[in-house]
Scaffold this active site. Structure first.
Site, mmCIF file in Angstrom:
data_model
loop_
_atom_site.group_PDB
_atom_site.id
_atom_site.type_symbol
_atom_site.label_atom_id
_atom_site.label_comp_id
_atom_site.label_asym_id
_atom_site.label_seq_id
_atom_site.Cartn_x
_atom_site.Cartn_y
_atom_site.Cartn_z
ATOM 1 N N ARG A 69 0.822 -1.222 0.000
ATOM 2 C CA ARG A 69 0.000 0.000 0.000
ATOM 3 C C ARG A 69 0.854 1.269 0.000
ATOM 4 N NH1 ARG A 69 -4.229 -1.964 4.494
ATOM 5 N NH2 ARG A 69 -5.448 -3.414 3.265
ATOM 6 N N ASP A 112 -6.877 -2.802 -6.938
ATOM 7 C CA ASP A 112 -7.485 -3.375 -5.742
ATOM 8 C C ASP A 112 -7.762 -4.853 -5.991
ATOM 9 O OD1 ASP A 112 -9.997 -3.948 -3.795
ATOM 10 O OD2 ASP A 112 -8.840 -2.249 -3.051
ATOM 11 N N TYR A 152 -14.822 -11.960 1.079
ATOM 12 C CA TYR A 152 -15.398 -10.633 0.820
ATOM 13 C C TYR A 152 -16.742 -10.752 0.108
ATOM 14 C CZ TYR A 152 -11.595 -7.394 2.071
ATOM 15 O OH TYR A 152 -10.687 -6.618 2.747
ATOM 16 N N ARG A 205 -7.967 12.089 -4.440
ATOM 17 C CA ARG A 205 -9.259 11.511 -4.042
ATOM 18 C C ARG A 205 -10.345 12.563 -3.850
ATOM 19 N NH1 ARG A 205 -12.232 8.759 -3.294
ATOM 20 N NH2 ARG A 205 -12.335 7.393 -1.485
ATOM 21 N N ARG A 225 -3.477 6.058 0.774
ATOM 22 C CA ARG A 225 -4.149 7.013 1.656
ATOM 23 C C ARG A 225 -3.240 7.830 2.566
ATOM 24 N NH1 ARG A 225 -7.944 2.657 4.411
ATOM 25 N NH2 ARG A 225 -5.968 1.535 4.299
#
Length: 372
Positions: free
Chosen positions: A34, A85, A164, A47, A38
């Site tokens: 990652r 993703d 998921y 974003r 973020r």
């Protein structure tokens, strides 16, 4: 099918590929799961204008975001990983996946009973038709990197994706997904097989688009006990490595498997056809090396939360990690899971620079011992 129409720039820095292949290196390469995302202010700015999956589906944006950490930490990262993703595979299978701010992934219509498979999922998936934006982003990024570092592609592992798809998002217990494997084992294996087929095609397509290394993320592996991991995870992880390498033949690239929390399976994972096994912070370097017996390159494994601990804690943990695993033989430095969204960028810089400094120190010490 996506293929680069012009030759890729020559690779100037292949340290991570050599480490994955088990070659002796001048220091341990380092990247972070990652690393594009973020915690970076430049990503957060992106974003504001664009939805998460819009960035994934727009090759120009995915390329821009993938390069953000490479540019910010110039010379400190030894690999880029494509911004995408793991849940693009359920999307390709026909499911709706949303990324809800502050919550994470959300499936409005999860699989509830096995009968839903026939209703909700496509029987045949052409990844080149469903996921062309990932391949285009890989090709575009590979050119944009100009050979600075290798580009990694990735897929989610079948058990994690299945979980998921049934849970409808994140879960602390995975009780719905586990109900399936215990109540509907036959249908669970059929679903896992279908997901595996897509994973294989997707991984092959990423390499043909320009990915120079692949990682398979079994993020929820540790939610299974040893017996259930052996039934519902391990065979499918094995299939992915075997089939991808067989299909690619001479084009095959190094492959990494990361089964978070599945400490009990490390020895088994090291006997599959993966070149690298990534470990989380529940392993010590000594136990990981003992379990794998030099069969694979090890990757990891500092607890990402150490990055909140201040300079002294970061330097101590990174130093202990590199010295424990060794810097020049079958080791890739990383965190034990993805970097967390509120980590200060300065903490990441200190982690990377410490890994570099200590890696070179250990390499010099190893060389001095060999020369003595």
């Amino acid at each position: 099918m996506t293929n680069s129409t012009k030759p890729f720039p020559p690779l100037k820095h292949d340290l991570i590929l050599r480490a994955a292949r088990g070659e002796k290196t001048e220091r341990a390469p380092v990247w972070v799961m990652r690393q594009a995302g973020r915690y970076l202010p430049e990503f957060r700015a992106e974003r504001v204008e664009n939805d998460f999956f819009k960035i994934c589906r727009t090759p120009e944006l995915a390329t821009k975001v993938t390069l953000q950490p490479i540019d910010r930490y110039d010379g400190l990262l030894d690999a880029a990983i494509i911004f995408s993703d793991i849940l693009v595979i359920p999307q390709a299978l026909g499911m709706t996946v949303e990324m809800v701010p502050g919550k994470g992934p959300h499936f409005p219509n999860p699989l509830v009973v096995p009968a839903d498979i026939a209703v909700q999922l496509k029987e045949k998936v052409d990844v080149y038709q469903e996921l062309p934006y990932v391949f285009d982003a890989i090709t575009m990024t590979r050119h944009a990197l100009e050979g600075r570092v290798p580009l990694l592609g990735f897929v989610g592992a079948p058990w994690t994706l299945m979980a998921y798809m049934i849970e409808g998002g994140g879960s602390k217990t995975l009780s719905k997904a586990k109900e399936w494997i215990f109540k509907y084992p036959k249908e669970s294996h059929e679903l896992l097989t279908r997901i595996t087929d897509v994973c294989v095609d997707f991984a092959v397509g990423q390499v043909r688009a320009g990915a120079q290394m692949l990682q398979v993320f079994e993020s929820w592996g540790g939610e299974l006990g040893p017996h259930d991991f052996e039934l519902f995870s391990l065979p499918y992880l094995a299939q992915i490595a075997k089939r991808v390498k067989a299909e690619l033949g001479s084009e095959a690239v190094p492959m990494t498997v990361f089964a978070k929390g599945s400490w009990y399976a490390l020895e088994q994972l090291s006997t599959l056809e993966y070149d690298t096994v990534s470990v989380d912070w529940t392993h010590s370097p000594e136990s990981a090396k003992a379990a794998t017996k030099g069969r694979v390159t090890l990757q990891g494994n500092m607890d990402p939360n150490v990055l909140y601990g201040g300079d002294e804690a970061i330097v101590a943990a990174a130093t202990r990690m590199v010295r424990g695993f060794g810097s020049t033989g079958r080791y890739i430095a990383n965190l034990g899971h993805g970097i967390l969204p509120t980590v200060p960028v300065e903490a990441m810089h200190l982690f990377l620079s410490t890994v570099h400094r200590v890696g070179l120190e250990v390499a010099a010490e190893e060389q001095a011992r060999e020369s003595a």
